[in-house]
Design a protein around this motif. Structure first.
Motif, PDB file in Angstrom:
ATOM      1  N   ILE A  39       0.865  -1.180   0.000  1.00 60.27           N
ATOM      2  CA  ILE A  39       0.000   0.000   0.000  1.00 60.27           C
ATOM      3  C   ILE A  39       0.903   1.232   0.000  1.00 60.27           C
ATOM      4  O   ILE A  39       1.816   1.335   0.813  1.00 60.27           O
ATOM      5  CB  ILE A  39      -0.903   0.065   1.247  1.00 60.27           C
ATOM      6  CG1 ILE A  39      -1.770  -1.169   1.354  1.00 60.27           C
ATOM      7  CG2 ILE A  39      -1.762   1.320   1.208  1.00 60.27           C
ATOM      8  CD1 ILE A  39      -2.587  -1.211   2.631  1.00 60.27           C
ATOM      9  N   ARG A  40       0.625   2.146  -0.893  1.00 57.69           N
ATOM     10  CA  ARG A  40       1.381   3.406  -0.973  1.00 57.69           C
ATOM     11  C   ARG A  40       0.409   4.558  -0.744  1.00 57.69           C
ATOM     12  O   ARG A  40      -0.703   4.549  -1.267  1.00 57.69           O
ATOM     13  CB  ARG A  40       2.020   3.559  -2.335  1.00 57.69           C
ATOM     14  CG  ARG A  40       2.919   2.414  -2.687  1.00 57.69           C
ATOM     15  CD  ARG A  40       4.290   2.895  -2.887  1.00 57.69           C
ATOM     16  NE  ARG A  40       5.128   1.808  -3.346  1.00 57.69           N
ATOM     17  CZ  ARG A  40       6.371   1.696  -2.980  1.00 57.69           C
ATOM     18  NH1 ARG A  40       6.898   2.578  -2.176  1.00 57.69           N
ATOM     19  NH2 ARG A  40       7.098   0.703  -3.423  1.00 57.69           N
ATOM     20  N   ALA A  41       0.836   5.532   0.036  1.00 57.41           N
ATOM     21  CA  ALA A  41       0.006   6.704   0.315  1.00 57.41           C
ATOM     22  C   ALA A  41       0.707   7.966  -0.155  1.00 57.41           C
ATOM     23  O   ALA A  41       1.903   8.130   0.064  1.00 57.41           O
ATOM     24  CB  ALA A  41      -0.279   6.799   1.812  1.00 57.41           C
ATOM     25  N   ASP A  42      -0.041   8.829  -0.796  1.00 55.39           N
ATOM     26  CA  ASP A  42       0.460  10.145  -1.167  1.00 55.39           C
ATOM     27  C   ASP A  42      -0.088  11.120  -0.127  1.00 55.39           C
ATOM     28  O   ASP A  42      -1.210  11.610  -0.229  1.00 55.39           O
ATOM     29  CB  ASP A  42      -0.024  10.506  -2.569  1.00 55.39           C
ATOM     30  CG  ASP A  42       0.510  11.836  -3.057  1.00 55.39           C
ATOM     31  OD1 ASP A  42       0.993  12.641  -2.231  1.00 55.39           O
ATOM     32  OD2 ASP A  42       0.438  12.080  -4.279  1.00 55.39           O
ATOM     33  N   ARG A  74       3.151  -3.709   3.765  1.00 53.55           N
ATOM     34  CA  ARG A  74       3.045  -4.961   3.008  1.00 53.55           C
ATOM     35  C   ARG A  74       1.736  -5.647   3.384  1.00 53.55           C
ATOM     36  O   ARG A  74       1.385  -5.735   4.547  1.00 53.55           O
ATOM     37  CB  ARG A  74       4.208  -5.890   3.320  1.00 53.55           C
ATOM     38  CG  ARG A  74       5.549  -5.299   3.002  1.00 53.55           C
ATOM     39  CD  ARG A  74       5.835  -5.413   1.533  1.00 53.55           C
ATOM     40  NE  ARG A  74       7.134  -4.811   1.248  1.00 53.55           N
ATOM     41  CZ  ARG A  74       7.554  -4.562   0.044  1.00 53.55           C
ATOM     42  NH1 ARG A  74       6.817  -4.853  -0.986  1.00 53.55           N
ATOM     43  NH2 ARG A  74       8.715  -4.014  -0.155  1.00 53.55           N
ATOM     44  N   VAL A  75       1.026  -6.138   2.382  1.00 49.91           N
ATOM     45  CA  VAL A  75      -0.285  -6.728   2.596  1.00 49.91           C
ATOM     46  C   VAL A  75      -0.286  -8.165   2.095  1.00 49.91           C
ATOM     47  O   VAL A  75       0.115  -8.430   0.963  1.00 49.91           O
ATOM     48  CB  VAL A  75      -1.371  -5.925   1.833  1.00 49.91           C
ATOM     49  CG1 VAL A  75      -2.744  -6.482   2.105  1.00 49.91           C
ATOM     50  CG2 VAL A  75      -1.303  -4.463   2.199  1.00 49.91           C
ATOM     51  N   ALA A  83      -7.340  -3.672   0.997  1.00 48.32           N
ATOM     52  CA  ALA A  83      -6.433  -2.596   0.599  1.00 48.32           C
ATOM     53  C   ALA A  83      -6.915  -1.938  -0.699  1.00 48.32           C
ATOM     54  O   ALA A  83      -6.915  -0.700  -0.820  1.00 48.32           O
ATOM     55  CB  ALA A  83      -5.017  -3.137   0.422  1.00 48.32           C
ATOM     56  N   GLU A  84      -7.347  -2.744  -1.640  1.00 54.02           N
ATOM     57  CA  GLU A  84      -7.843  -2.199  -2.906  1.00 54.02           C
ATOM     58  C   GLU A  84      -9.143  -1.428  -2.696  1.00 54.02           C
ATOM     59  O   GLU A  84      -9.353  -0.393  -3.331  1.00 54.02           O
ATOM     60  CB  GLU A  84      -8.002  -3.316  -3.930  1.00 54.02           C
ATOM     61  CG  GLU A  84      -6.661  -3.851  -4.396  1.00 54.02           C
ATOM     62  CD  GLU A  84      -6.755  -5.079  -5.282  1.00 54.02           C
ATOM     63  OE1 GLU A  84      -7.814  -5.750  -5.281  1.00 54.02           O
ATOM     64  OE2 GLU A  84      -5.760  -5.375  -5.971  1.00 54.02           O
ATOM     65  N   ARG A  96      -2.748   3.793  -3.260  1.00 51.20           N
ATOM     66  CA  ARG A  96      -2.694   2.817  -4.353  1.00 51.20           C
ATOM     67  C   ARG A  96      -2.101   1.528  -3.811  1.00 51.20           C
ATOM     68  O   ARG A  96      -1.391   1.530  -2.810  1.00 51.20           O
ATOM     69  CB  ARG A  96      -1.925   3.353  -5.541  1.00 51.20           C
ATOM     70  CG  ARG A  96      -0.444   3.399  -5.358  1.00 51.20           C
ATOM     71  CD  ARG A  96       0.232   3.853  -6.655  1.00 51.20           C
ATOM     72  NE  ARG A  96       1.637   3.535  -6.630  1.00 51.20           N
ATOM     73  CZ  ARG A  96       2.595   4.398  -6.340  1.00 51.20           C
ATOM     74  NH1 ARG A  96       2.298   5.648  -6.063  1.00 51.20           N
ATOM     75  NH2 ARG A  96       3.856   4.012  -6.343  1.00 51.20           N
ATOM     76  N   VAL A  97      -2.416   0.450  -4.477  1.00 51.42           N
ATOM     77  CA  VAL A  97      -1.879  -0.855  -4.119  1.00 51.42           C
ATOM     78  C   VAL A  97      -1.013  -1.312  -5.277  1.00 51.42           C
ATOM     79  O   VAL A  97      -1.489  -1.463  -6.401  1.00 51.42           O
ATOM     80  CB  VAL A  97      -3.001  -1.883  -3.828  1.00 51.42           C
ATOM     81  CG1 VAL A  97      -2.414  -3.241  -3.487  1.00 51.42           C
ATOM     82  CG2 VAL A  97      -3.910  -1.381  -2.721  1.00 51.42           C
TER      83      VAL A  97
END
Length: 99
Positions: A39-42, A74-75, A83-84, A96-97
């Motif tokens: 998982i990425r976060a802006d 990490r998922v 997560a999606e 985004r995943v």
């Protein structure tokens, strides 16, 4: 007990042999981590709506300023759907995943 004498290698070898062997070494878990979705976060884009938290509270949260924080980067495959869903729920696309 006295001071243990010997080279650092001998002492390390002694301790390494005295531990139980589990069959999973660090290289195996590292490889598995690398293959797991992430998982990425802006954080700059996040506006604090919190929809992602509603979708996956065990994966993301909002900090005291109302900005997204990824709890588990990490998922595993079990939580990929959550997560999606969290990423889709964000109206400003701050999550985004990556697979």
């Amino acid at each position: 007990m006295g001071i243990r004498r010997g080279t650092a290698t001998e002492i390390h070898k002694h301790h390494a042999l005295s531990r139980p062997v589990t069959g999973r070494g660090p290289s195996m878990s590292f490889r598995k981590d690398q293959e797991m979705p992430q998982i990425r976060a802006d954080r700059e884009r996040c506006e604090g709506y919190g929809n992602c938290v509603m979708a996956a509270p065990e994966l993301v949260d909002l900090d005291d300023d109302g900005v997204v924080v990824v709890m588990r980067e990490r998922v595993d495959e079990v939580d990929v759907g959550k997560a999606e869903s969290a990423a889709r729920a964000c109206p400003v696309n701050a999550l985004r995943v990556d697979r």
